[in-house]
Design a protein around this motif. Structure first.
Motif, PDB file in Angstrom:
ATOM      1  N   LEU A  23       6.660  20.658 -51.461  1.00 48.77           N
ATOM      2  CA  LEU A  23       5.299  21.084 -51.121  1.00 48.77           C
ATOM      3  C   LEU A  23       5.253  22.553 -50.721  1.00 48.77           C
ATOM      4  O   LEU A  23       4.264  23.243 -50.977  1.00 48.77           O
ATOM      5  CB  LEU A  23       4.738  20.203 -50.000  1.00 48.77           C
ATOM      6  CG  LEU A  23       4.375  18.784 -50.419  1.00 48.77           C
ATOM      7  CD1 LEU A  23       4.011  17.935 -49.211  1.00 48.77           C
ATOM      8  CD2 LEU A  23       3.220  18.778 -51.423  1.00 48.77           C
ATOM      9  N   LEU A  38       2.712  14.920 -54.744  1.00 47.06           N
ATOM     10  CA  LEU A  38       2.155  13.940 -53.800  1.00 47.06           C
ATOM     11  C   LEU A  38       2.281  12.517 -54.338  1.00 47.06           C
ATOM     12  O   LEU A  38       2.623  11.588 -53.603  1.00 47.06           O
ATOM     13  CB  LEU A  38       0.693  14.266 -53.516  1.00 47.06           C
ATOM     14  CG  LEU A  38       0.423  15.573 -52.764  1.00 47.06           C
ATOM     15  CD1 LEU A  38      -1.067  15.887 -52.741  1.00 47.06           C
ATOM     16  CD2 LEU A  38       0.961  15.503 -51.347  1.00 47.06           C
ATOM     17  N   THR A  59       3.078  14.799 -45.828  1.00 43.07           N
ATOM     18  CA  THR A  59       2.501  15.580 -46.916  1.00 43.07           C
ATOM     19  C   THR A  59       1.270  16.361 -46.453  1.00 43.07           C
ATOM     20  O   THR A  59       1.047  17.488 -46.902  1.00 43.07           O
ATOM     21  CB  THR A  59       2.134  14.668 -48.107  1.00 43.07           C
ATOM     22  OG1 THR A  59       1.347  13.564 -47.656  1.00 43.07           O
ATOM     23  CG2 THR A  59       3.391  14.138 -48.788  1.00 43.07           C
ATOM     24  N   VAL A 151      -5.181  14.554 -50.416  1.00 46.54           N
ATOM     25  CA  VAL A 151      -3.799  14.153 -50.141  1.00 46.54           C
ATOM     26  C   VAL A 151      -3.638  12.631 -50.089  1.00 46.54           C
ATOM     27  O   VAL A 151      -2.776  12.069 -50.782  1.00 46.54           O
ATOM     28  CB  VAL A 151      -3.273  14.823 -48.857  1.00 46.54           C
ATOM     29  CG1 VAL A 151      -1.894  14.262 -48.482  1.00 46.54           C
ATOM     30  CG2 VAL A 151      -3.177  16.329 -49.053  1.00 46.54           C
ATOM     31  N   VAL A 155      -1.259  10.310 -52.677  1.00 45.68           N
ATOM     32  CA  VAL A 155      -0.121   9.603 -52.070  1.00 45.68           C
ATOM     33  C   VAL A 155      -0.270   8.092 -52.213  1.00 45.68           C
ATOM     34  O   VAL A 155       0.656   7.390 -52.650  1.00 45.68           O
ATOM     35  CB  VAL A 155       0.042   9.994 -50.581  1.00 45.68           C
ATOM     36  CG1 VAL A 155       1.083   9.084 -49.911  1.00 45.68           C
ATOM     37  CG2 VAL A 155       0.470  11.451 -50.451  1.00 45.68           C
TER      38      VAL A 155
END
Length: 206
Positions: A23, A38, A59, A151, A155
């Protein structure tokens, strides 16, 4: 999806540290897609190599740290940063001028929507820093609000599809469109709540 499989292998072998480093690379504007990174983090959680909720927290922190670093570098060094070789490859003078023009038209909304435009994030965040159009804390607030949508979407998509590769690939291709749909629904919901609050306020007037 060779890149996705490679990232899954690396992340499964090295855990959270590898995801965090990846990241940071994404945040630096290097050619490693943040969305795929992700998803790969979510996949290894789905395969049992990590906890998905810890992965989400990690993350989020990694994404925000990378974005903040880019913004602060631009804020500190100003337009001089555009002469750096690595930055010059990502942000040409012509592209810099176009982003400035969009800031003039859309203001801070550019910061929010840049999160959902792959390839635009780094250029927008650098420009926001170099032009001093927004304070760091305002930038961080806007970026956090946007990241809280994108995010977890990527994920948990990886987590849900970890054991169904074909389904995951299909939804990754649809993912950007689906993300815009989610964003649209949230904006409509916020507008409805604002309208109801306004109507109630008017009804309570003497």
């Amino acid at each position: 999806m060779d890149l996705l499989q490679q990232l899954i292998t690396v992340f499964a072998e090295n855990g959270y540290v590898a995801v965090f480093i990846a990241l940071m690379i994404c945040g630096a504007g290097l050619p490693l897609p943040e969305d795929i990174t992700l998803v790969a983090g979510g996949v290894i959680a789905g395969l049992g190599y990590a906890n998905v909720h810890v992965m989400f927290a990690l993350t989020m922190f990694g994404v925000l740290l990378g974005d903040a670093a880019i913004f602060l570098l631009g804020h500190h060094y100003g337009p001089r940063m555009l002469k750096w070789r690595l930055v010059a490859r990502v942000l040409t003078p012509e592209r810099y001028a176009r982003v400035q023009e969009k800031f003039d038209r859309y203001g801070n909304r550019m910061l929010f929507f840049a999160r959902f435009l792959p390839g635009m994030r780094t250029t927008v965040y650098i420009t926001a820093g170099t032009t001093h159009r927004v304070s760091f804390w305002r930038f961080l607030l806007i970026d956090t609000l946007a990241a809280l949508i994108s995010v977890p979407f990527w994920v948990y998509l990886g987590y849900i599809g970890a054991n169904n590769h074909e389904w995951l690939v299909k939804w990754m291709h649809r993912g950007q469109t689906s993300l815009w749909v989610v964003l649209g629904i949230l904006l409509v919901a916020l507008l409805v709540l604002w309208w109801r609050h306004r109507c109630r306020a008017r009804c309570n007037l003497p």
